[in-house]
Design a protein around this motif. Structure first.
Motif: not given
Lengths: 278, 540
Positions: B289, A88-89, A54-55, A77, A106, B106-107, B109-114
């Motif tokens: 991020l 986060g939703l 992520i970073i 990933k 995915y 917060g979403v 973070e989930s997006l960037v993690a995918s």
């Protein structure tokens, strides 16, 4: 060279003048659960974000299943699931819609997504409210949806940032059992960041305690307890971190305005404080 | 990667997934009937665009055109230009409004993690908004067509050009809005103060929009006589698109502009495409991020003398609380923009009212109306903010021995202090525009200052009855509307009593015009505040 699920070498990340993670070296074998413990601002979330791609780091290397994260970011990933610290939703989607969306990110085939979503909703007891908008969910329910999202692509490595912090005891128990099952039956590697020492002691094969970005100590819970000469993991953690003495905590009561007694008028209004000996 | 997924990875376009998700998000209210919603909405809009609007405009526009044959063409040209200018701002502001949805932060973070790439997120979010923005085109383009039709008989090609320009303008505004909002979101993740800057930006854009509307209304003659004035706005994108439409009406309409038709076409095509391409390529700058925990806003010791003065003025009992309220209020850039809005709009009224009244009677009337409008605008723009972001703090006040009163009275005192600066500024403007003497200026200042907290009583009272803890709460809208309704009699009273009593002396004029307004507002405000605080004390 020995193979590891997660390996970092001299991993460093700073934000301006703040050194968040300082030369972190981790070696986490396949099929193990690793717990990273530490106080707020210790560098846990930054570490988990770097491991997920992520970073990026300022220096050092990260190898996930022996692949360099810099050159294999997409692959990393794909094989990683991530539960962020704050749920986060998209509030204006239903749980089912959100999970389908994550599944599509995915690259899962439609048929796989549908069956996985239904399985996970059922497993976490969300089936009945799966079509409700997420804005109406409680914090615990949102946490469950995030857990479903982290597991949707059946990842090889799962990163969990405070996985049980918002859950009621029954669901927290279920999540802990699920983590154990994922390791034992599915040979998953799990990386947990948590404040909850009991969770770490129960679930983790290996624990690292981090403070100010520096890994202070590492080993199995038993090793850490033995090495620090502590009675239990909580005691060991406090010894590693250092704590204030109880007399220091209450020293403010000895002097100052608070030794004055509150005197009120007949109507209950505060008139003045009188000095009294404690 | 398992082999069965590999082909999927290569085939699947993630920007499409993001775009579809964006549509789902924006139409969540119709989530059970999304397809029907789109079919029904587009059918109605097509009906409006190609049947209802042409019939409607054809029924009266030719008559207006015939009656004003000499000036009709340039007026229509100006209206189209200003209409497109305002439309550009409105569309640009829409994505900015979504920036503050804290729960969706917060979403990211989930997006960037995918495995999704930043450029896919950018493109997807941009394209996902287009079906909804098409609504705007289908609503507004027929109005442009309706205005032009009496001048020239539009051919199919011209129709296509007008609609293409409308689409281009709306999509380009959406692109710029999306870029700014993405940049702000990126900044928000780093620091909360960016959220505040974003709100201030929306306020500034709103002010610009209001200025544009006023400028068109009040300076139409000047603009018509000096069309070259618009060259100052050549950089403003809507002009590139409106120039193309104007050229279709009459090429002479572009004669006084720096931008001729070829420049306009070039800019309208190249700039949006270039920005879209660059944003797509550089999207990782927005969708990252990196540096998330770097920035915290630290406070400086600036203004210590000012606060110490406020502390002394407010007294021992409320000094500390008023300073807290003032710091909370002034540290939000959006609130500073709000004060600017109050100053701008009431300042404009000061100019307008003083320029339209030429005798002393008219001057007293204009200053009375200005006092009432100043109170109304301040009350609506500032008074209703009392409980913003205090959902948790309210319990702290409630638990303390001071109770809710501590919060309400300290905010009211804070508004009084801010009112001093607003009153001073408006008094200076009013004195300059109306050329009044020192005594009249002092009287105006005192009355203006006195009326601000009086008008605040009712907005704060309404908030106590029905608190809005967020700026976008539905309570905020309903309270503001009720506030405006309550203030309506106050606006009419000075004129009504002036006509009814027809006082002769200046003093009597002031008393007759303002005393009933003050009494009315004190009564209504005090009752609302009393009941509101009683209710708020029982909040659970």
């Amino acid at each position: 060279m020995e193979s590891y699920a997660i390996r970092t070498h001299e991993l460093t990340k700073s934000f301006g003048s703040i050194l968040a993670v300082n030369k972190l070296n981790l070696k986490i074998p396949y099929g193990k659960t690793y717990g990273l413990l530490g106080p707020n601002g210790a560098g846990k979330t930054t570490t988990i974000r770097m491991l997920n791609g992520i970073i990026s780091s300022n220096s050092g290397e990260i190898y996930i299943t022996d692949k360099d994260i810099k050159s294999h970011e997409k692959y990393v990933k794909m094989i990683s699931g991530f539960l962020p610290e704050s749920p986060g939703l998209y509030q204006k989607l239903s749980a089912r819609e959100f999970l389908i969306f994550i599944g599509e990110l995915y690259y899962l085939p439609k048929s796989v997504i549908i069956s996985r979503v239904e399985e996970l909703l059922e497993l976490f007891g969300l089936s009945e409210r799966a079509n409700d908008l997420l804005e109406g969910y409680s914090r615990g329910m949102k946490q469950k949806v995030c857990l479903c999202a982290a597991l949707i692509q059946d990842p090889q490595i799962i990163y969990l940032d405070e996985p049980t912090s918002n859950l009621d005891p029954a669901i927290a128990r279920m999540v802990k059992d699920l983590i154990k099952e994922l390791v034992v039956r599915a040979d998953k590697t799990i990386f947990i960041c948590t404040h909850q020492l009991d969770v770490a002691q129960e679930l983790c094969d290996q624990i690292g305690i981090i403070n100010n970005g520096i890994l202070k100590i590492e080993g199995s819970p038993t090793e850490i307890i033995e090495n620090t000469g502590a009675k239990n993991l909580e005691d060991a953690y406090l010894k590693v971190m250092g704590v204030s003495k109880m007399e220091d905590l209450l020293s403010w009561r000895e002097n100052g305005e608070f030794n004055k007694k509150v005197v009120t008028s007949g109507k209950g209004k505060v008139k003045k404080r009188k000095r009294v000996v404690v | 990667m398992e082999p069965e997924y590999e082909s999927q990875v290569n085939k699947r376009k993630l920007w499409l997934t993001i775009a579809k998700n964006e549509i789902k998000l924006r139409t969540s209210s119709f989530r059970n009937n999304r397809k029907r919603f789109f079919i029904f909405s587009y059918l109605i809009l097509i009906l409006w665009a190609f049947i209802i609007a042409p019939l409607l405009f054809d029924s009266f526009m030719p008559t207006i055109a015939a009656q004003n044959a000499g000036i009709f063409k340039p007026v229509v040209a100006l209206l189209i230009e200003s209409f497109m200018m305002i439309l550009f701002l409105i569309i640009l502001m829409l994505p900015l409004n979504n920036v503050y949805n804290k729960d969706e932060k917060g979403v990211k973070e989930s997006l960037v993690a995918s495995p999704v790439l930043a450029r896919d997120i950018f493109l997807g979010e941009f394209l996902g908004k287009l079906p909804l923005y098409t609504f705007a085109v289908l609503i507004f383009a027929p109005i442009v067509v309706g205005m032009i039709n009496p001048i020239i008989d539009l051919t199919v090609i011209q129709y296509i050009i007008i609609y293409t320009c409308a689409f281009g303008l709306v999509y380009f505004a959406n692109l710029i809005g999306s870029l700014i909002s993405s940049w702000l979101e990126h900044k928000i993740l780093k620091s909360e103060s960016a959220r505040d800057w974003g709100k201030a930006l929306i306020m500034i854009l709103t002010i610009v929009m209001v200025i544009m509307m006023y400028a068109v209304i009040f300076f139409i003659n000047e603009i018509l006589m000096n069309p070259e004035l618009k060259n100052w706005l050549s950089f403003y994108p809507s002009l590139w698109f409106s120039n193309i439409i104007l050229y279709g009406i009459d090429p002479l309409l572009l004669n006084s502009y720096i931008l001729n038709i070829w420049f306009s076409i070039g800019l309208a095509i190249c700039i949006p495409l270039m920005i879209l391409y660059l944003s797509y390529k550089k999207a990782h700058v927005f969708y990252s991020l990196e540096g998330i925990s770097t920035k915290s806003t630290s406070v400086t010791k600036q203004g210590r003398n000012f606060y110490s003065m406020i502390n002394k003025l407010a007294g021992r009992k409320f000094g500390g609380l008023v300073i807290v309220q003032m710091k909370l209020f002034l540290r939000k850039k959006a609130n500073l923009a709000r004060i600017a809005y109050v100053l701008g709009s009431v300042g404009f009224m000061a100019w307008f009212t003083s320029s339209t009244m030429d005798d002393y009677k008219g001057l007293i009337l204009s200053s009375s109306i200005l006092i009432v409008l100043g109170g109304l605008v301040s009350s609506i723009m500032l008074g209703h903010l009392i409980f913003i972001n205090t959902k948790d703090i309210i319990w702290v006040y409630k638990k303390s021995p001071r109770g809710i009163k501590g919060l309400v009275y300290s905010y009211l005192l804070n508004m009084l202090v801010i009112g001093i600066f607003i009153s001073l500024f408006i008094t200076i403007l009013h004195s300059l525009f109306a050329k009044i003497g020192l005594l009249d200026a002092v009287i105006f200042f005192s009355l203006f200052l006195a009326y601000i907290p009086i008008s605040m009583l009712q907005s704060i009272g309404l908030q106590c009855l029905n608190p809005a803890f967020g700026e976008k709460d539905s309570n905020m809208k309903s309270n503001s509307i009720i506030s405006m309704l309550i203030m309506q009699p106050a606006i009419m009273m000075p004129i009504f009593f002036l006509i009814f009593f027809n006082p002769e002396t200046v003093l009597m004029m002031r008393i007759v015009m303002l005393a009933p307004v003050f009494i009315f507002n004190i009564l209504v405000g005090t009752i609302l505040l009393y009941i509101g605080m009683k209710k708020l004390n029982k909040i659970e």
